[in-house]
Scaffold this motif. Structure first.
Motif, short mmCIF file in Angstrom:
data_model
loop_
_atom_site.label_atom_id
_atom_site.label_comp_id
_atom_site.label_asym_id
_atom_site.label_seq_id
_atom_site.Cartn_x
_atom_site.Cartn_y
_atom_site.Cartn_z
N CYS A 57 -9.54 14.21 13.14
CA CYS A 57 -9.91 12.90 12.55
C CYS A 57 -8.97 11.83 13.08
CB CYS A 57 -9.89 12.98 11.03
SG CYS A 57 -11.04 14.19 10.34
N ARG A 58 -9.03 11.59 14.36
CA ARG A 58 -8.09 10.66 15.00
C ARG A 58 -8.16 9.26 14.42
NH1 ARG A 58 -6.51 12.33 20.35
NH2 ARG A 58 -7.44 14.31 20.98
N GLU A 59 -9.37 8.85 14.03
CA GLU A 59 -9.55 7.49 13.53
C GLU A 59 -8.75 7.24 12.26
OE1 GLU A 59 -12.36 10.08 11.37
OE2 GLU A 59 -11.77 9.88 13.48
N LYS A 60 -8.48 8.29 11.48
CA LYS A 60 -7.74 8.13 10.23
C LYS A 60 -6.26 7.88 10.46
CE LYS A 60 -11.04 10.61 7.35
NZ LYS A 60 -11.24 11.56 6.24
N VAL A 61 -5.78 8.24 11.63
CA VAL A 61 -4.38 7.97 11.98
C VAL A 61 -4.13 6.46 11.98
CG1 VAL A 61 -2.64 8.12 13.82
CG2 VAL A 61 -4.13 10.08 13.33
N LEU A 62 -5.07 5.70 12.51
CA LEU A 62 -4.88 4.26 12.65
C LEU A 62 -4.79 3.57 11.29
CD1 LEU A 62 -7.29 3.47 15.62
CD2 LEU A 62 -4.97 4.37 15.65
N VAL A 63 -5.61 4.01 10.36
CA VAL A 63 -5.60 3.41 9.02
C VAL A 63 -4.28 3.67 8.32
CG1 VAL A 63 -6.74 3.38 6.77
CG2 VAL A 63 -8.11 3.62 8.84
N ALA A 64 -3.84 4.93 8.36
CA ALA A 64 -2.58 5.29 7.70
C ALA A 64 -1.39 4.58 8.35
CB ALA A 64 -2.38 6.81 7.74
N PHE A 65 -1.41 4.50 9.69
CA PHE A 65 -0.28 3.86 10.37
C PHE A 65 -0.22 2.37 10.08
CE2 PHE A 65 1.87 1.73 13.83
CZ PHE A 65 3.06 2.43 13.87
N ALA A 66 -1.37 1.71 10.03
CA ALA A 66 -1.38 0.27 9.74
C ALA A 66 -0.71 -0.01 8.40
CB ALA A 66 -2.81 -0.25 9.76
N TRP A 67 -0.97 0.83 7.41
CA TRP A 67 -0.35 0.68 6.09
C TRP A 67 1.16 0.84 6.20
CZ3 TRP A 67 2.78 3.04 2.61
CH2 TRP A 67 2.70 2.64 1.27
N CYS A 68 1.59 1.88 6.92
CA CYS A 68 3.03 2.14 7.06
C CYS A 68 3.72 1.03 7.84
CB CYS A 68 3.26 3.48 7.75
SG CYS A 68 2.81 4.91 6.76
N LEU A 69 3.08 0.54 8.89
CA LEU A 69 3.68 -0.53 9.69
C LEU A 69 3.87 -1.79 8.86
CD1 LEU A 69 4.62 -1.51 12.48
CD2 LEU A 69 2.24 -2.16 12.96
N SER A 70 2.89 -2.10 8.02
CA SER A 70 3.01 -3.27 7.16
C SER A 70 4.20 -3.16 6.22
CB SER A 70 1.71 -3.44 6.36
OG SER A 70 1.84 -4.49 5.42
N LYS A 71 4.38 -1.98 5.62
CA LYS A 71 5.51 -1.78 4.71
C LYS A 71 6.83 -1.80 5.47
CE LYS A 71 2.73 -1.32 1.26
NZ LYS A 71 2.58 -2.44 0.29
N PHE A 72 6.85 -1.21 6.65
CA PHE A 72 8.07 -1.19 7.45
C PHE A 72 8.52 -2.60 7.82
CE2 PHE A 72 10.18 -1.32 11.55
CZ PHE A 72 11.17 -0.36 11.42
N GLU A 73 7.58 -3.44 8.22
CA GLU A 73 7.93 -4.78 8.66
C GLU A 73 8.43 -5.65 7.52
OE1 GLU A 73 4.36 -5.93 10.72
OE2 GLU A 73 5.21 -5.33 12.67
N LYS A 74 8.03 -5.34 6.29
CA LYS A 74 8.52 -6.09 5.13
C LYS A 74 9.95 -5.70 4.78
CE LYS A 74 3.98 -6.88 3.01
NZ LYS A 74 3.07 -6.53 1.88
N THR A 75 10.23 -4.40 4.85
CA THR A 75 11.59 -3.91 4.51
C THR A 75 12.00 -2.84 5.52
OG1 THR A 75 10.60 -2.30 2.97
CG2 THR A 75 11.40 -4.38 2.04
N PRO A 76 12.31 -3.25 6.76
CA PRO A 76 12.59 -2.27 7.82
C PRO A 76 13.80 -1.38 7.53
CG PRO A 76 13.15 -4.49 8.53
CD PRO A 76 12.39 -4.63 7.26
N GLY A 77 14.72 -1.88 6.73
CA GLY A 77 15.91 -1.08 6.44
C GLY A 77 15.64 0.12 5.55
#
Length: 363
Positions: A57-77
């Motif tokens: 289910c490769r397409e599901k990787v993109l959805v999960a990563f987008a969520w994580c990237l958003s959280k990371f960019e808000k509080t990268p530390g």
């Protein structure tokens, strides 16, 4: 609910890759989102991405990563830069496989990865590596060659793939530009057992059987193909199954029937255009050979997977990629692949006929 999350996590560790494991992790994400911390939700999605790849289910990787990237960019530390960037490489390798994503968006994603590499102190070796795959997928051979040179000349760091994986990819690049002997030279350390990892040499085997077929090294190609098929299990290998289906359509049609029956539902379930395209091209080649004689045996999904259906599906996917890429490379690829397969079949049959004639004279 933390206990329930931990219970599900422990259970998932012993589960084989597949949709059942994916469902468990989806339940974990729901629990983390509703009842636990953002960190729990982030870590669970990181595990989910691995499970999604294993389940095909490769397409599901993109959805999960987008969520994580958003959280990371808000509080990268709060999160590991290295873990995020490692998963980001997966995204680069997946997004171009789906024609639903436009070139402008894909280029923005690649550029974001590049800037993050520089910001976090990594070099651009993995960026160049991924650009090779992306440009080759569009038929941009000269651009791919430039990125290949940059990839090879940029020093390795902690974000680079392991040496065995990279050596395998050096060979893959050469095979894709039809430098078959150079490709075999690149993967020779892998075939000799000098380099290996969790996915190598099994990933190498699927790459070399068609080049060996083209070079008429039938004995080695058959030996490797039989060995490789024992190692590939599960829905994540749709494109590879297509390669083996094509190979055995040329060399051993009964074996091709077995592969088709075991894998066709994986191809039908895949939502990734690139994988479906390559797999169904091989299915069409197989089905044309199968239909040359009247058969009592009925294939799996025979009522659905017909030559007319395959023609329509392949044409639709081809058009989608051509529109996205702004060229006709995929149409040309289809024609060239069919010509190559016909040449391989003719050469293989001529070799078998010559051998049979020689054996008859000798005995």
């Amino acid at each position: 609910m933390k206990n329930r999350l931990n219970e599900l996590r422990r259970g998932s560790w012993s589960m084989p890759g597949g949709k059942q494991k994916l469902a468990v992790l989806e339940e974990m994400i729901g629990i983390a989102d509703r009842y636990l911390t953002e960190e729990d939700a982030y870590d669970t999605r990181m595990s989910y991405m691995t499970a999604a790849l294993e389940a095909g289910c490769r397409e599901k990787v993109l959805v999960a990563f987008a969520w994580c990237l958003s959280k990371f960019e808000k509080t990268p530390g709060d999160y590991s830069q290295h873990t995020l960037m490692w998963h980001y490489k997966w995204v680069l390798n997946e997004i171009w496989r789906m024609p639903e994503f436009g070139l402008e968006l894909i280029e923005r994603v690649y550029e974001d990865f590049k800037q993050k590499c520089l910001k976090f102190g990594y070099n651009l070796r993995p960026y160049y590596q991924q650009k090779v795959n992306f440009t080759l997928s569009q038929g941009m051979i000269s651009e791919a060659a430039e990125f290949y040179k940059l990839w090879r000349s940029t020093p390795r760091d902690s974000l680079a793939d392991c040496k065995a994986c990279e050596q395998n990819l050096f060979g893959e690049y050469m095979f894709k530009i039809n430098h078959l002997k150079k490709g075999l030279q690149n993967v020779r350390p892998i075939l000799d057992g000098k380099m290996r990892c969790g996915s190598i040499p099994q990933n190498t085997y699927s790459q070399i059987i068609v080049p060996l077929l083209k070079l008429k090294d039938y004995q080695q190609a058959s030996a490797i193909a039989k060995k490789a098929m024992r190692l590939l299990k599960g829905p994540q290998f749709v494109e590879e199954y297509g390669t083996f289906l094509e190979f055995f359509t040329v060399t051993d049609l009964p074996k091709a029937v077995k592969i088709y029956n075991e894998t066709i539902r994986y191809g039908l379930e895949s939502k990734v255009g690139w994988d479906r395209f390559h797999y169904f091209l091989s299915v069409r080649i197989f089905l044309r050979e199968w239909n040359k004689k009247k058969r009592r045996k009925k294939l799996v999904e025979a009522d659905r997977v017909t030559l007319d259906w395959l023609d329509h599906e392949i044409s639709s996917i081809t058009d989608s990629f051509n529109r996205r890429n702004g060229n006709t490379y995929m149409s040309r690829f289809v024609l060239e692949q069919e010509k190559n397969t016909n040449r391989l079949m003719k050469a293989y049959q001529e070799t078998r006929l010559t051998k049979a004639t020689t054996d008859g004279i000798l005995f």
